[in-house]
Design an enzyme around this catalytic site. Structure first.
Site, PDB file in Angstrom:
ATOM      1  N   ARG A 224      -6.050 -19.661  11.536  1.00  0.00           N
ATOM      2  CA  ARG A 224      -4.878 -18.865  11.204  1.00  0.00           C
ATOM      3  C   ARG A 224      -4.572 -17.932  12.375  1.00  0.00           C
ATOM      4  O   ARG A 224      -5.491 -17.409  13.025  1.00  0.00           O
ATOM      5  CB  ARG A 224      -5.100 -18.049   9.919  1.00  0.00           C
ATOM      6  N   HIS A 272       1.951 -25.905  14.426  1.00  0.00           N
ATOM      7  CA  HIS A 272       1.212 -26.011  13.161  1.00  0.00           C
ATOM      8  C   HIS A 272       1.203 -27.461  12.652  1.00  0.00           C
ATOM      9  O   HIS A 272       1.596 -27.747  11.505  1.00  0.00           O
ATOM     10  CB  HIS A 272       1.803 -25.077  12.098  1.00  0.00           C
TER      11      HIS A 272
END
Length: 309
Positions: A224, A272
């Site tokens: 993250r 991502h």
């Protein structure tokens, strides 16, 4: 009739409708933000808008379309008495391990240097790094990180694993808890983070951590974005202490166009995509979770709201 409220891309909703059709009794799947979706029994979501789940009076459980649950943790309107299920799909572990290995091996074998040399038509060999013994550290050795660690080890790297609680993985030197983080980081040549985002992991890759790695080390983040202090990483890249970084996750997504990561010569930005959800391989797990939620049983991979994963 089971009612599923879906938040994500329309193409993904069609895929889930198709794959769940052979695994569940009668159900309907609707967009979460539409009236039919608000009547859902189960929410199948990825990063819904804050407050979206607070208007679902029949909601009995939430299933994420990925392993990360930080979006839910940050939404204080989500009822904490509902089961929250993270997706633990072996296909995602394989995909993320492929991405991490791709980035690491490209660095290890000087891919950037040779691409530049080719573009400039220069024959410019460099000394090869050792084929065995390179020091790799995996931050987070759960369902995904454990696979990554084992695959690096199979290629001959000397692999360390960092975890919150004691674990044992063949061929991996383990470090546990904040007290052992500095020892874990010492002299690493490649760092791979696949940690969940919790208060304890936010900012874990900071100047203190980076100062301990080997000069010229490479940082890979598939966990993250907020686990990295961006200014600290950029400073380490500018000084040359960190030789490069491959980043798939960011504190703000999409990454703002003004961010220095876009233009830094030693940063590789990925949008991502290191491990994308596959409805075909994840459908059994999602169907089992829905069945458990509807029956009032604890679903597999239920998240602890207090711990954040």
């Amino acid at each position: 009739m089971i009612r599923i409220g879906f938040y994500g891309h329309d193409d993904d909703m069609a895929a889930w409708r198709r794959t769940l059709a052979t695994r569940l009794p009668a159900f309907e799947i609707s967009r979460l933000l539409e009236p039919a979706g608000q009547e859902c029994d189960v929410a199948l979501v990825w990063a819904p808008p804050p407050g979206a789940l607070s208007d679902c009076p029949n909601l009995r459980g939430i299933i994420m379309q990925g392993q990360g649950v930080d979006h839910m943790m940050h939404d204080t309107t989500v009822p904490r008495d509902l089961p929250l299920v993270r997706l633990v799909d072996p296909d995602m572990a394989s995909a993320l391990s492929q991405w991490a290995l791709l980035c690491a091996l490209d660095f290890w074998r000087d891919g950037d240097h040779y691409r530049t040399a080719q573009a400039e038509k220069r024959w410019d060999p460099r000394p090869q790094r050792p084929a065995a013994g390179g020091r790799v550290g995996i931050l987070g050795v759960g369902a995904i990180g454990g696979v990554i660690a084992s695959r690096f080890a199979a290629l001959g790297f000397a692999v360390r694993g960092y975890a919150r609680s004691p674990k044992s993985i063949d061929g991996i030197e383990m470090f546990v808890g904040a007290d052992q983080l500095n020892a874990f980081a010492e002299d690493l040549q490649i760092v791979v983070s696949v940690l969940p985002l919790t208060p304890d992991t936010t900012g874990i890759i900071d100047a203190g951590f980076l100062n301990r790695v080997t000069p010229g080390a490479f940082v890979i983040n598939g966990g993250r974005g907020p686990q990295i202090i961006d200014d600290d990483l950029l400073a380490a890249l500018d000084s040359g202490h960190v030789g490069g970084a491959a980043l798939d996750v960011f504190a703000t997504e999409p990454l703002p166009q003004t961010h220095r990561y876009w233009t830094h010569p030693n940063v590789r930005v990925w949008p991502h995509v290191a491990a994308q959800t596959n409805a075909e391989t994840a459908a059994d797990q999602v169907a089992a979770a829905i069945d458990s939620i509807m029956a009032g049983r604890r679903p597999k991979n239920q998240v602890d709201w207090a711990r954040g994963y």
